[in-house]
Motif scaffolding. Structure first.
Motif, mmCIF file in Angstrom:
data_model
loop_
_atom_site.group_PDB
_atom_site.id
_atom_site.type_symbol
_atom_site.label_atom_id
_atom_site.label_comp_id
_atom_site.label_asym_id
_atom_site.label_seq_id
_atom_site.Cartn_x
_atom_site.Cartn_y
_atom_site.Cartn_z
ATOM 1 N N GLY A 236 21.795 31.261 -18.544
ATOM 2 C CA GLY A 236 20.496 30.793 -19.000
ATOM 3 C C GLY A 236 20.622 29.765 -20.110
ATOM 4 O O GLY A 236 19.903 28.753 -20.120
ATOM 5 N N PHE A 237 21.530 30.010 -21.041
ATOM 6 C CA PHE A 237 21.759 29.045 -22.122
ATOM 7 C C PHE A 237 22.222 27.708 -21.566
ATOM 8 O O PHE A 237 21.735 26.647 -21.966
ATOM 9 N N ALA A 238 23.180 27.749 -20.628
ATOM 10 C CA ALA A 238 23.685 26.520 -20.018
ATOM 11 C C ALA A 238 22.579 25.778 -19.278
ATOM 12 O O ALA A 238 22.473 24.544 -19.355
ATOM 13 N N ALA A 239 21.729 26.519 -18.558
ATOM 14 C CA ALA A 239 20.645 25.904 -17.795
ATOM 15 C C ALA A 239 19.623 25.237 -18.715
ATOM 16 O O ALA A 239 19.156 24.127 -18.443
ATOM 17 N N VAL A 240 19.283 25.903 -19.811
ATOM 18 C CA VAL A 240 18.313 25.336 -20.755
ATOM 19 C C VAL A 240 18.867 24.068 -21.398
ATOM 20 O O VAL A 240 18.167 23.048 -21.505
ATOM 21 N N LEU A 241 20.122 24.109 -21.821
ATOM 22 C CA LEU A 241 20.728 22.931 -22.451
ATOM 23 C C LEU A 241 20.815 21.771 -21.467
ATOM 24 O O LEU A 241 20.550 20.613 -21.830
ATOM 25 N N LEU A 242 21.152 22.063 -20.212
ATOM 26 C CA LEU A 242 21.211 21.008 -19.202
ATOM 27 C C LEU A 242 19.823 20.432 -18.937
ATOM 28 O O LEU A 242 19.675 19.213 -18.772
ATOM 29 N N ALA A 243 18.812 21.290 -18.898
ATOM 30 C CA ALA A 243 17.446 20.813 -18.690
ATOM 31 C C ALA A 243 17.006 19.892 -19.828
ATOM 32 O O ALA A 243 16.370 18.852 -19.593
ATOM 33 N N VAL A 244 17.351 20.256 -21.060
ATOM 34 C CA VAL A 244 17.024 19.409 -22.214
ATOM 35 C C VAL A 244 17.740 18.065 -22.100
ATOM 36 O O VAL A 244 17.150 17.004 -22.352
ATOM 37 N N ALA A 245 19.015 18.097 -21.701
ATOM 38 C CA ALA A 245 19.791 16.879 -21.584
ATOM 39 C C ALA A 245 19.226 15.951 -20.497
ATOM 40 O O ALA A 245 19.108 14.734 -20.696
ATOM 41 N N ILE A 246 18.863 16.518 -19.346
ATOM 42 C CA ILE A 246 18.313 15.715 -18.253
ATOM 43 C C ILE A 246 16.966 15.138 -18.647
ATOM 44 O O ILE A 246 16.667 13.944 -18.363
ATOM 45 N N THR A 247 16.136 15.918 -19.298
ATOM 46 C CA THR A 247 14.838 15.429 -19.767
ATOM 47 C C THR A 247 15.011 14.266 -20.722
ATOM 48 O O THR A 247 14.293 13.256 -20.651
ATOM 49 N N THR A 248 15.982 14.378 -21.616
ATOM 50 C CA THR A 248 16.270 13.303 -22.562
ATOM 51 C C THR A 248 16.760 12.060 -21.841
ATOM 52 O O THR A 248 16.356 10.931 -22.152
ATOM 53 N N ALA A 249 17.645 12.244 -20.851
ATOM 54 C CA ALA A 249 18.195 11.106 -20.117
ATOM 55 C C ALA A 249 17.116 10.358 -19.328
ATOM 56 O O ALA A 249 17.190 9.139 -19.149
ATOM 57 N N ARG A 250 16.116 11.063 -18.860
ATOM 58 C CA ARG A 250 15.039 10.441 -18.081
ATOM 59 C C ARG A 250 14.112 9.589 -18.957
ATOM 60 O O ARG A 250 13.428 8.698 -18.469
ATOM 61 N N LYS A 251 14.115 9.859 -20.266
ATOM 62 C CA LYS A 251 13.184 9.169 -21.155
ATOM 63 C C LYS A 251 13.789 7.993 -21.905
ATOM 64 O O LYS A 251 13.084 7.302 -22.638
ATOM 65 N N ARG A 252 15.100 7.789 -21.767
ATOM 66 C CA ARG A 252 15.726 6.704 -22.519
ATOM 67 C C ARG A 252 16.476 5.757 -21.604
ATOM 68 O O ARG A 252 16.691 6.050 -20.433
ATOM 69 N N ASP A 253 16.892 4.627 -22.165
ATOM 70 C CA ASP A 253 17.644 3.657 -21.382
ATOM 71 C C ASP A 253 19.011 4.212 -21.029
ATOM 72 O O ASP A 253 19.602 4.982 -21.804
#
Length: 254
Positions: A236-253
């Motif tokens: 669950g920790f790994a999934a949450v951190l990955l979700a945060v990372a992907i969300t961040t990547a989608r919002k920036r260059d």
């Protein structure tokens, strides 16, 4: 399936994953050989003893996972990937999946290699996998390494710089969680829920695989969760951190 194939080709067509895999196997096998061959007295040769060095191999695997992402950012190929695959979430999920599967394989190989070497070196000792705890102590290394690799991939996505991401991953994995215990009053309570401390519970349980003596070469996890719940928590920790990372990547260059 196409995305997974592309990520597999990108990962395995470079040298660093192969060198990292070899390093992980050599480090774990080497340390395990030293520990088991010198076992005796207060440190008997047990199933647990054969997995003494799994954390060193896991550290190398996490470096591999971090480089799988940051190298693409460094050379600008991540921008090309996102141009070819506008759905950034799908592309990054495919990368994380491939890296996790590679980490799973490396983790299982290094765990069973260490256990096999222990049997060869100390055939007179009871190193058979006779219980669920024994199996978890060996087979559990692979899933833990796979989830650790996902955490490293997420860190690489967030940091994007190889040196910074690798430094953060290794410093946290090797030092930060242990230092948390030094916090007055609440340190021990916080440490119980730190992700890699919980992941350690998956592999060692309550020490059953240390044999009848119950003695361990490394401290047991202080987590109060059962091994299976510990695995779910770490996932669950790994999934949450990955979700945060992907969300961040989608919002920036890229």
């Amino acid at each position: 399936m196409t995305l997974l194939a592309v990520e597999r080709i990108k990962l395995l067509s470079t040298r660093s994953p192969w060198w990292c895999a070899l390093a992980a196997l050599l480090i774990t096998a080497g340390f395990s050989t030293l520990v088991v061959s010198n076992a005796g007295g207060g440190f008997p040769a047990t199933v647990s003893a054969t997995q003494f060095a799994y954390t060193f191999g896991m550290a190398v695997i996490m470096v591999l996972a971090t480089l799988a992402v940051t190298t693409e950012y460094r050379f600008g190929t991540m921008r090309t990937t996102f141009q070819a695959i506008p759905n950034r979430a799908a592309a990054l999920l495919a990368k994380a999946t491939v890296v996790a599967l590679v980490a799973l394989v490396i983790g299982e190989v290094m765990a069973f290699l260490s256990w096999g070497l222990g049997n060869l070196l100390r055939p007179e000792d009871d190193l058979a996998l006779n219980s669920t705890a024994d199996w978890l102590n060996v087979a559990g290394v692979g899933p833990v390494c796979a989830l650790g690799a996902v955490i490293a991939v997420a860190t690489g996505i967030l940091i994007r710089h190889s040196a910074g991401a690798i430094s953060l991953v290794l410093i946290y994995f090797l030092a930060v969680e242990s230092l948390v215990q030094a916090i007055p009053t609440v340190g021990a309570d916080i440490y119980e829920w730190m992700p890699f401390n919980v992941a350690h519970k998956v592999i060692t349980g309550d020490g059953e695989s240390a044999g009848a003596s119950g003695e361990m070469l490394t401290p047991l996890s202080t987590s109060t969760l059962s091994p299976w719940w510990a695995l779910a928590y770490f996932a669950g920790f790994a999934a949450v951190l990955l979700a945060v990372a992907i969300t961040t990547a989608r919002k920036r260059d890229a």
